[in-house]
Scaffold this motif. Structure first.
Motif, PDB file in Angstrom:
ATOM      1  N   ALA A  85      10.460   9.456 -11.283  1.00 47.13           N
ATOM      2  CA  ALA A  85      10.906   8.280 -10.528  1.00 47.13           C
ATOM      3  C   ALA A  85      11.965   8.657  -9.488  1.00 47.13           C
ATOM      4  O   ALA A  85      12.961   7.963  -9.304  1.00 47.13           O
ATOM      5  CB  ALA A  85      11.445   7.203 -11.471  1.00 47.13           C
ATOM      6  N   THR A  86      11.708   9.749  -8.774  1.00 48.41           N
ATOM      7  CA  THR A  86      12.618  10.214  -7.731  1.00 48.41           C
ATOM      8  C   THR A  86      11.924  10.275  -6.373  1.00 48.41           C
ATOM      9  O   THR A  86      12.341  11.032  -5.491  1.00 48.41           O
ATOM     10  CB  THR A  86      13.178  11.603  -8.088  1.00 48.41           C
ATOM     11  OG1 THR A  86      12.081  12.519  -8.287  1.00 48.41           O
ATOM     12  CG2 THR A  86      14.023  11.547  -9.348  1.00 48.41           C
ATOM     13  N   LEU A  87      10.868   9.497  -6.197  1.00 48.11           N
ATOM     14  CA  LEU A  87      10.099   9.549  -4.960  1.00 48.11           C
ATOM     15  C   LEU A  87      10.935   9.113  -3.758  1.00 48.11           C
ATOM     16  O   LEU A  87      11.827   8.276  -3.870  1.00 48.11           O
ATOM     17  CB  LEU A  87       8.879   8.631  -5.068  1.00 48.11           C
ATOM     18  CG  LEU A  87       7.804   9.054  -6.067  1.00 48.11           C
ATOM     19  CD1 LEU A  87       6.815   7.928  -6.291  1.00 48.11           C
ATOM     20  CD2 LEU A  87       7.082  10.308  -5.589  1.00 48.11           C
ATOM     21  N   GLU A 106      13.000   0.591  -6.394  1.00 50.32           N
ATOM     22  CA  GLU A 106      14.122   1.236  -7.081  1.00 50.32           C
ATOM     23  C   GLU A 106      13.731   1.757  -8.453  1.00 50.32           C
ATOM     24  O   GLU A 106      14.395   2.652  -8.987  1.00 50.32           O
ATOM     25  CB  GLU A 106      15.296   0.260  -7.180  1.00 50.32           C
ATOM     26  CG  GLU A 106      15.964   0.017  -5.827  1.00 50.32           C
ATOM     27  CD  GLU A 106      17.062  -1.029  -5.864  1.00 50.32           C
ATOM     28  OE1 GLU A 106      17.141  -1.783  -6.875  1.00 50.32           O
ATOM     29  OE2 GLU A 106      17.837  -1.109  -4.888  1.00 50.32           O
ATOM     30  N   VAL A 107      12.654   1.235  -9.020  1.00 51.38           N
ATOM     31  CA  VAL A 107      12.124   1.790 -10.264  1.00 51.38           C
ATOM     32  C   VAL A 107      11.378   3.096 -10.001  1.00 51.38           C
ATOM     33  O   VAL A 107      11.364   4.002 -10.845  1.00 51.38           O
ATOM     34  CB  VAL A 107      11.185   0.773 -10.953  1.00 51.38           C
ATOM     35  CG1 VAL A 107      10.450   1.406 -12.139  1.00 51.38           C
ATOM     36  CG2 VAL A 107      11.960  -0.448 -11.401  1.00 51.38           C
ATOM     37  N   LEU A 108      10.782   3.215  -8.834  1.00 51.17           N
ATOM     38  CA  LEU A 108       9.878   4.322  -8.537  1.00 51.17           C
ATOM     39  C   LEU A 108      10.527   5.484  -7.807  1.00 51.17           C
ATOM     40  O   LEU A 108      10.018   6.607  -7.872  1.00 51.17           O
ATOM     41  CB  LEU A 108       8.708   3.807  -7.693  1.00 51.17           C
ATOM     42  CG  LEU A 108       7.870   2.685  -8.314  1.00 51.17           C
ATOM     43  CD1 LEU A 108       6.835   2.190  -7.319  1.00 51.17           C
ATOM     44  CD2 LEU A 108       7.201   3.156  -9.588  1.00 51.17           C
ATOM     45  N   GLY A 109      11.605   5.225  -7.073  1.00 54.15           N
ATOM     46  CA  GLY A 109      12.153   6.283  -6.240  1.00 54.15           C
ATOM     47  C   GLY A 109      13.648   6.203  -6.065  1.00 54.15           C
ATOM     48  O   GLY A 109      14.316   5.304  -6.583  1.00 54.15           O
ATOM     49  N   LYS A 110      14.179   7.161  -5.317  1.00 53.59           N
ATOM     50  CA  LYS A 110      15.618   7.260  -5.081  1.00 53.59           C
ATOM     51  C   LYS A 110      15.989   7.107  -3.606  1.00 53.59           C
ATOM     52  O   LYS A 110      17.031   6.559  -3.278  1.00 53.59           O
ATOM     53  CB  LYS A 110      16.130   8.623  -5.582  1.00 53.59           C
ATOM     54  CG  LYS A 110      15.971   8.828  -7.081  1.00 53.59           C
ATOM     55  CD  LYS A 110      16.773   7.813  -7.878  1.00 53.59           C
ATOM     56  CE  LYS A 110      16.662   8.071  -9.374  1.00 53.59           C
ATOM     57  NZ  LYS A 110      17.336   7.017 -10.167  1.00 53.59           N
ATOM     58  N   VAL A 136       4.691   7.555  -0.049  1.00 51.79           N
ATOM     59  CA  VAL A 136       5.750   8.255  -0.777  1.00 51.79           C
ATOM     60  C   VAL A 136       5.662   9.759  -0.544  1.00 51.79           C
ATOM     61  O   VAL A 136       4.620  10.290  -0.166  1.00 51.79           O
ATOM     62  CB  VAL A 136       5.658   7.963  -2.288  1.00 51.79           C
ATOM     63  CG1 VAL A 136       5.746   6.461  -2.544  1.00 51.79           C
ATOM     64  CG2 VAL A 136       4.389   8.531  -2.905  1.00 51.79           C
ATOM     65  N   SER A 137       6.774  10.420  -0.807  1.00 57.63           N
ATOM     66  CA  SER A 137       6.836  11.876  -0.821  1.00 57.63           C
ATOM     67  C   SER A 137       7.585  12.292  -2.083  1.00 57.63           C
ATOM     68  O   SER A 137       8.486  11.586  -2.529  1.00 57.63           O
ATOM     69  CB  SER A 137       7.554  12.400   0.427  1.00 57.63           C
ATOM     70  OG  SER A 137       7.628  13.812   0.414  1.00 57.63           O
ATOM     71  N   GLY A 138       7.190  13.425  -2.623  1.00 60.60           N
ATOM     72  CA  GLY A 138       7.832  13.908  -3.836  1.00 60.60           C
ATOM     73  C   GLY A 138       6.848  14.441  -4.858  1.00 60.60           C
ATOM     74  O   GLY A 138       7.241  15.078  -5.834  1.00 60.60           O
ATOM     75  N   ASP A 146       0.859  -1.191   0.000  1.00 57.17           N
ATOM     76  CA  ASP A 146       0.000   0.000   0.000  1.00 57.17           C
ATOM     77  C   ASP A 146       0.891   1.236   0.000  1.00 57.17           C
ATOM     78  O   ASP A 146       1.568   1.520   0.986  1.00 57.17           O
ATOM     79  CB  ASP A 146      -0.925   0.012   1.214  1.00 57.17           C
ATOM     80  CG  ASP A 146      -1.804   1.249   1.232  1.00 57.17           C
ATOM     81  OD1 ASP A 146      -2.061   1.805   0.144  1.00 57.17           O
ATOM     82  OD2 ASP A 146      -2.214   1.670   2.329  1.00 57.17           O
ATOM     83  N   MET A 147       0.881   1.978  -1.112  1.00 61.73           N
ATOM     84  CA  MET A 147       1.700   3.180  -1.244  1.00 61.73           C
ATOM     85  C   MET A 147       0.876   4.444  -1.045  1.00 61.73           C
ATOM     86  O   MET A 147       1.363   5.554  -1.265  1.00 61.73           O
ATOM     87  CB  MET A 147       2.412   3.175  -2.599  1.00 61.73           C
ATOM     88  CG  MET A 147       3.249   1.922  -2.807  1.00 61.73           C
ATOM     89  SD  MET A 147       4.373   1.941  -4.221  1.00 61.73           S
ATOM     90  CE  MET A 147       5.703   2.981  -3.561  1.00 61.73           C
ATOM     91  N   SER A 148      -0.372   4.276  -0.595  1.00 62.09           N
ATOM     92  CA  SER A 148      -1.219   5.409  -0.244  1.00 62.09           C
ATOM     93  C   SER A 148      -0.720   6.034   1.058  1.00 62.09           C
ATOM     94  O   SER A 148       0.130   5.477   1.758  1.00 62.09           O
ATOM     95  CB  SER A 148      -2.666   4.935  -0.063  1.00 62.09           C
ATOM     96  OG  SER A 148      -3.043   3.981  -1.030  1.00 62.09           O
TER      97      SER A 148
END
Length: 286
Positions: A123-125, A144-148, A113-115, A85-87
Motif C-alpha cells: 500500500a505504498t503506490l 490513502e488506503v492504497l498509496g502514499k 499507479v506506479s510502484g 480507472d486505475m489502469s
C-alpha cells in the motif's frame, strides 16, 4: 464505502485486499474466490451494488469493454456513482470514456499507479489522478488506503499523461543501467562492483539499486513484465505522434522491448532488457 472492483490480477488483487482490510464493502468481478467480498457475475452487477467502481485492467480495450461492453459498468450505473480507472491506458481514450460516464450523471477519475506489485501489496503506490477536484476529494480516503504519494495532476486524462511520462523515465533509465553494466562487463570490470560504486555517486537511482541488482544476478522474475511496459511506451509514441512531438529515445527503447518480446521474453521483468542488450554482444544470456 460500497466499492466495486473490476480487474483482480497481479496489481488489483492486493489493492482489493487492502481495501477490504480497511473495512470497505467490496463487490468483485472475476475474483478467484479467495477475497472476502461479494462475488459478482458481471461488471454491470458490480456497478449495481457499488457507490464507487474501480477498474484495474491491462490495456485500453479492456477498460472500454468493462465500461461499455455487454454487461458493462455503464448498464447499471446510478447517478452519483464515482468511476475510478486505475489502469494505465491511452490519455485520449480516457477523455472519451470519462465524457460518456459523466453524461450519465456520474463522476470519473483516471488514477494510474506506479510502484509495481510490491507497492500494491505494501500500500505504498504512487497515484497520479486526473479529474474534478470534488471527485478527487471524494476518492481521497480510498487512495490513502492504497498509496502514499497521491497527486491530482489536473483534469481528466492528466493522470494517464503523468503515468506515460513516468514510464518513459523508468524505461529509458532501465535501458541506460543495462547499457552501463554491459559496458563495464565487456571492458573487463566486475559489473556488481561497478554498480556498488555508482550507487554512491550522481548516477544512483532506485532503478540502479533494484533493477541493477537483478541485472547483475540475472534474475528476471516479474515485477513488471516487458510486454506491459512496451504497451506503455507504445502509448507514449502514439501520443507523441498526435502532438507532432519527437521522442527518439522512447521509440528506441520501445523497439528494444519489441525485440525482447520477439525473443520470447515478454513475460520477464523489464530489467530483462539487460538480457536483450546482452545478445547484441554476441553472448547468450538466457
Amino acid at each position: 464505502m460500497r466499492i466495486g472492483f473490476v480487474g483482480l490480477g497481479v496489481m488489483g488483487r492486493p489493492m482489493a485486499r487492502n481495501l477490504i482490510a480497511a473495512g470497505h464493502d467490496l463487490s468483485l468481478y472475476r475474483d478467484k474466490g479467495d477475497l472476502d467480498g461479494h462475488q459478482c457475475g458481471s461488471a454491470a452487477e458490480v456497478a449495481e451494488r457499488s457507490e464507487v467502481v474501480i477498474l484495474m485492467l491491462p490495456d485500453t480495450p479492456d477498460v472500454e469493454g468493462a465500461l461499455f461492453g455487454v454487461d458493462g459498468v455503464d448498464e447499471s450505473l446510478k447517478p452519483g456513482t464515482l468511476v475510478i480507472d486505475m489502469s494505465s491506458i491511452s490519455p485520449s481514450a480516457t477523455k472519451t470514456f470519462a465524457k460518456r460516464i459523466e453524461e450519465q450523471g456520474c463522476d470519473y477519475l483516471d488514477a494510474p499507479v506506479s510502484g509495481g506489485e510490491v507497492g500494491a501489496v505494501q500500500a505504498t503506490l504512487t497515484i497520479m489522478v486526473g479529474g474534478r477536484p470534488e471527485a478527487f476529494e471524494r476518492a481521497r480516503p480510498i487512495f490513502e488506503v492504497l498509496g502514499k504519494n497521491i497527486t491530482r495532476i489536473g483534469d481528466v486524462g492528466a493522470g494517464q499523461t503523468a503515468k506515460v511520462a513516468n514510464q518513459i523515465v523508468v524505461g529509458l533509465t532501465i535501458e541506460a543501467v543495462a547499457e552501463a553494466l554491459l559496458f563495464a562487463e565487456k571492458a573487463g570490470a566486475d559489473p556488481a562492483v561497478v554498480r556498488e560504486a555508482l550507487m554512491g555517486g550522481f548516477a544512483s537511482s532506485r532503478i540502479l539499486e533494484l533493477h541493477g541488482e537483478r541485472m547483475v544476478n540475472q534474475t528476471y522474475d516479474p515485477g513488471f513484465r516487458i510486454r506491459l511496459h512496451r504497451k506503455d511506451l507504445s502509448l507514449a509514441v502514439q501520443a507523441a505522434a498526435e502532438l507532432n512531438l519527437a521522442l527518439p529515445n522512447t521509440a528506441a527503447t520501445q523497439q528494444l522491448m519489441n525485440a525482447a518480446i520477439a525473443d520470447g521474453d515478454g513475460d520477464l521483468d523489464h530489467s530483462a532488457l539487460h538480457k536483450t542488450l546482452g545478445r547484441t554482444l554476441g553472448r547468450d544470456r538466457s
